[in-house]
Design a protein around this motif. Sequence first.
Motif, PDB file in Angstrom:
ATOM      1  N   TRP A 422       0.808  -1.203   0.000  1.00 34.20           N
ATOM      2  CA  TRP A 422       0.000   0.000   0.000  1.00 34.20           C
ATOM      3  C   TRP A 422       0.849   1.263   0.000  1.00 34.20           C
ATOM      4  N   TRP A 423       2.046   1.179   0.565  1.00 38.49           N
ATOM      5  CA  TRP A 423       2.915   2.356   0.648  1.00 38.49           C
ATOM      6  C   TRP A 423       3.810   2.403  -0.596  1.00 38.49           C
ATOM      7  N   GLY A 424       3.648   3.445  -1.366  1.00 42.13           N
ATOM      8  CA  GLY A 424       4.440   3.583  -2.578  1.00 42.13           C
ATOM      9  C   GLY A 424       3.644   4.299  -3.653  1.00 42.13           C
ATOM     10  N   HIS A 425       4.227   4.408  -4.836  1.00 42.67           N
ATOM     11  CA  HIS A 425       3.561   5.034  -5.978  1.00 42.67           C
ATOM     12  C   HIS A 425       2.572   4.033  -6.581  1.00 42.67           C
ATOM     13  N   ARG A 426       1.314   4.351  -6.466  1.00 42.06           N
ATOM     14  CA  ARG A 426       0.301   3.432  -6.956  1.00 42.06           C
ATOM     15  C   ARG A 426       0.312   3.413  -8.482  1.00 42.06           C
ATOM     16  N   ILE A 427       0.182   2.243  -9.051  1.00 41.71           N
ATOM     17  CA  ILE A 427       0.207   2.099 -10.511  1.00 41.71           C
ATOM     18  C   ILE A 427      -0.952   2.877 -11.124  1.00 41.71           C
ATOM     19  N   PRO A 428      -0.673   3.788 -12.054  1.00 39.85           N
ATOM     20  CA  PRO A 428      -1.710   4.683 -12.587  1.00 39.85           C
ATOM     21  C   PRO A 428      -2.518   4.049 -13.721  1.00 39.85           C
ATOM     22  N   VAL A 429      -3.075   2.890 -13.447  1.00 38.88           N
ATOM     23  CA  VAL A 429      -3.876   2.173 -14.442  1.00 38.88           C
ATOM     24  C   VAL A 429      -5.251   1.891 -13.841  1.00 38.88           C
ATOM     25  N   TRP A 430      -6.294   2.163 -14.638  1.00 32.08           N
ATOM     26  CA  TRP A 430      -7.677   1.913 -14.215  1.00 32.08           C
ATOM     27  C   TRP A 430      -8.286   0.828 -15.105  1.00 32.08           C
ATOM     28  N   TYR A 431      -9.099  -0.006 -14.450  1.00 32.87           N
ATOM     29  CA  TYR A 431      -9.779  -1.086 -15.162  1.00 32.87           C
ATOM     30  C   TYR A 431     -11.276  -0.786 -15.196  1.00 32.87           C
ATOM     31  N   GLY A 432     -11.878  -1.018 -16.378  1.00 26.57           N
ATOM     32  CA  GLY A 432     -13.296  -0.738 -16.545  1.00 26.57           C
ATOM     33  C   GLY A 432     -14.159  -1.970 -16.408  1.00 26.57           C
ATOM     34  N   PRO A 433     -15.450  -1.780 -16.347  1.00 24.85           N
ATOM     35  CA  PRO A 433     -16.387  -2.903 -16.136  1.00 24.85           C
ATOM     36  C   PRO A 433     -16.421  -3.867 -17.305  1.00 24.85           C
ATOM     37  N   ASN A 434     -15.975  -3.447 -18.470  1.00 23.76           N
ATOM     38  CA  ASN A 434     -16.005  -4.308 -19.651  1.00 23.76           C
ATOM     39  C   ASN A 434     -14.606  -4.697 -20.115  1.00 23.76           C
ATOM     40  N   ALA A 448     -14.224   7.759 -14.633  1.00 26.36           N
ATOM     41  CA  ALA A 448     -15.163   7.680 -13.512  1.00 26.36           C
ATOM     42  C   ALA A 448     -16.366   6.849 -13.935  1.00 26.36           C
ATOM     43  N   GLY A 449     -17.133   6.462 -12.965  1.00 26.29           N
ATOM     44  CA  GLY A 449     -18.337   5.703 -13.253  1.00 26.29           C
ATOM     45  C   GLY A 449     -18.315   4.345 -12.590  1.00 26.29           C
ATOM     46  N   GLU A 450     -19.453   3.714 -12.605  1.00 23.77           N
ATOM     47  CA  GLU A 450     -19.596   2.430 -11.933  1.00 23.77           C
ATOM     48  C   GLU A 450     -18.715   1.365 -12.582  1.00 23.77           C
ATOM     49  N   GLY A 451     -18.030   0.606 -11.725  1.00 30.34           N
ATOM     50  CA  GLY A 451     -17.222  -0.503 -12.216  1.00 30.34           C
ATOM     51  C   GLY A 451     -15.771  -0.153 -12.505  1.00 30.34           C
ATOM     52  N   TRP A 452     -15.439   1.115 -12.495  1.00 28.14           N
ATOM     53  CA  TRP A 452     -14.045   1.502 -12.722  1.00 28.14           C
ATOM     54  C   TRP A 452     -13.263   1.456 -11.407  1.00 28.14           C
ATOM     55  N   HIS A 453     -12.049   0.926 -11.445  1.00 22.74           N
ATOM     56  CA  HIS A 453     -11.227   0.885 -10.242  1.00 22.74           C
ATOM     57  C   HIS A 453      -9.747   0.931 -10.619  1.00 22.74           C
ATOM     58  N   GLN A 454      -8.945   1.476  -9.724  1.00 24.16           N
ATOM     59  CA  GLN A 454      -7.501   1.587  -9.982  1.00 24.16           C
ATOM     60  C   GLN A 454      -6.791   0.298  -9.567  1.00 24.16           C
ATOM     61  N   ASP A 455      -5.718  -0.014 -10.261  1.00 27.42           N
ATOM     62  CA  ASP A 455      -4.876  -1.149  -9.887  1.00 27.42           C
ATOM     63  C   ASP A 455      -4.446  -0.967  -8.431  1.00 27.42           C
TER      64      ASP A 455
END
Length: 878
Positions: A422-434, A448-455
């Motif tokens: 958890w401590w560090g530079h979070r990977i700047p990649v987001w995954y979508g619902p599809n 943004a929106g439902e189902g999107w989340h960051q690595d």
Amino acid sequence: MTDSTNQRPVSTTGDEAATLPTTYTPADVEGELYERWVERGYFTADAKSDKPPYTIVIPPPNVTGSLHLGHAFEHTLIDALVRRKRMQGYEALWQPGMDHAGIATQNVVERELAKEGKSRHDLGREAFIERVWKWKAESGGQISGQMRRLGDGVDWSRERFTMDEGLSQAVQTIFKKLFDDELIYRAERIINWCPRCLTAISDIEVEYQDDDGELVSIRYGEGENSIVVATTRAETMLGDTAVAVHPEDERYKHLVGTEIELPLTGRRIPVVADTHVDPEFGTGAVKVTPAHDPNDFEIGQRHDLPNIAVMDEHAVITVHGPFLGLDRLEARSAIVAALRAEGRIVAEKRPYVHSVGHCSRCKTTIEPRLSMQWWVKVGPLAKAAGDAVRDGKVKIHPQEMEKRYFDWVDNLHDWCISRQLWWGHRIPVWYGPNGEVVCVGPDQQPPAGEGWHQDTDVLDTWFSSGLWPFSTLGWPEQTESLAKFYPNSVLVTGYDILFFWVARMMMFGLYAMDGTPPFHTIALHGMVRDQNGKKMSKSFGNVVNPLDWMDKYGSDALRFTLARGANPGVDVPIGEDWVQAARNFANKIWNATRFALMNGATVEGPLPAPEELTAADRWILSRLNSTVAEVDGLYEDYQFSKLSEALFHFAWDEVFDWYVELSKTTLAKGGPQADATRRVLGEVLDVTLRLLHPIVPFVTETLWTTLTGAESLVIADWPQDSGYRDAEAEAEIATLQQVVTEVRRFATAQGLKSGQRVPARLELDGTVLAVHEDAIRSLLRLTVPEEGFAATASLPVAGATVSLDLSGTIDVAAERKRLAKDLAAAEKEKAQTTAKLGNEAFLAKAPDEVVAKIKVRQEAAEADIARITAQLAGLPQG
């Protein structure tokens, strides 16, 4: 005759010595001096300056760390380089900062939480990160205070942290650029996994040690179609998907392409031929577990084998059956027992000592594990890093380290950059619902929106520290500092992280900065070891806290000891007695300068013309300029040990032991020549203190400002070699030294007490020594003979004769016996060398250099015979 300063002060007098205590106490001056340097901005680098830049970055220490001898060693070398360049007129920047040390810092904070009966999961990610920042503010970075103790001349106004907002922007920028250039990708590969820290770890975070294990040989299959494989990790056999043999191994050719049954599982697995297998090792057959071994994974890729993972992230068995839920070590014993019960164990060897990787943080045995991770495709980056050295854009010092560098960059595997922390530079990649995958740059809004989340993963700490030479200067913004101070002039670091840090900086610097490497030179040093050459380790009980030695002997003493041992690329043994000796050197500098001040040494006005000076004055000025030239050359070659030795012997042996003593005779006589000597004495000390300052800054600053009345050595000019040499004066003083040294040796052999005065007659006429009689008598404590003087010993040396009355001070019979023994040895040496030189057969075969050495030995023996015979003749009869 020397060009030492444009910072000329007012005249100094003997009263200046009164401002110096009779003894030097480092603790009384070091802390106050350092804070004064910082407050006056001496270490602050100006990006607007017209001066040429000189830049060095600090290898960023972990925020969890404290100063150890390795840090003190490295910082001493860097500080010496930066201080000298600043004195030479460069706009010198030593860039400080710390690394966020992802796994180490997270472990520290998790241990703190454990004391409260909590885990990071109890807090949640955001609250945990806030807790880490709080810890960093309260407890992290104690090393900064310790750097001040050591005297590090860093620009504190530029201090950076790898999790700073600006550096975080740099990390996100280069990740996005690499991603868009298809140099970053996500794939399932074998990585080093720590079952306790629950993250992938880098190779440098794996410590290998010899562990007691067991080697079991297991028979797969039946009868003539069976194969025996050996393993130290029987638990992984549950995930075997093949047995591999070498394609040219006649023993197994009939089995290649067939299948055999994997014991305990009922599965059938193929026998494959692969050149990776060594037919000479063991049975020449290996089990293949692609999901739990990096070499097996490569074999599996070549033969399209399935990957069967048999353990979870905690290293607990996950396959169904009697071993489900067992820890890997429990499963190993249970599986061996089950195989033994089926008669499958052909041989067992225990204990079987073999090298096993452990997590450097928690000491847990690491588990090679197939895992979905983020990777950097290093091929083109590594090629550029190799080419930069091959093309001469970057020099590696010492040059013999180039091979190690090429061995690494030419054979790099893709780099796993994701960590399950958890401590560090979070990977700047987001995954979508599809199934969408979006990489977000620093100036972009995440989807943004439902189902999107960051690595959920963070980046390997080496990813951000690889940007250090340019991210600390404001990149990706095109700042004044970046334009002024990039690329760095030199990187000073240990050879142990040549691959892990240096290669990464080379790859990222060349990639991000349009082909401009991050530094011109890589100067590699070795590791600090104890005085017996043994690695320092808590388990060995030989770890030294440098603060203890600094408290006891002063920071200068520690710095000089470390610099004096620093041969390029070579490990450095260090013991407390060496630090004590360096403390004695600091005291010698103090006492000699105090004597000079008490006797009116001055730096005011030009140096007198050579014809106005004594031979001793001309000699020391000649040696002074030679030393400036020698030290300059050694600095440019990063030969810290040699330059420290040169400075030590010049200062102690030539200035303090000879010139200061010779000057006493001239000063005692008074008059214009004494004034000239005072000026020379001031010049010599002025330049000597300048030369010493980069390595021993505190004592030299205190003495130099007192001697010169000027503001600070930190901003003084570095000495210049004027080219003045006086071979005649050097030869004359060398003759004087020969006489004094020989008589002292004789006196010591006779058991005379130090400082004991002895009547003597000096026959110096016809030699260059005639004008030095007073100095010789003073140096040797020889009194003028009175009426009735009768010499009991006579020493012919350098064309002169020193006759001594040692009656009542030596045992004549013992001295005659000693000399007779020396004479016999000299005559034997002459006889041996004469015989060899008279042997025609020997001369016909022996190389010229061998014959020359024998001739030198013969001449030395003849000289010894003449000297000893004269000494024997000078002893009283009876």
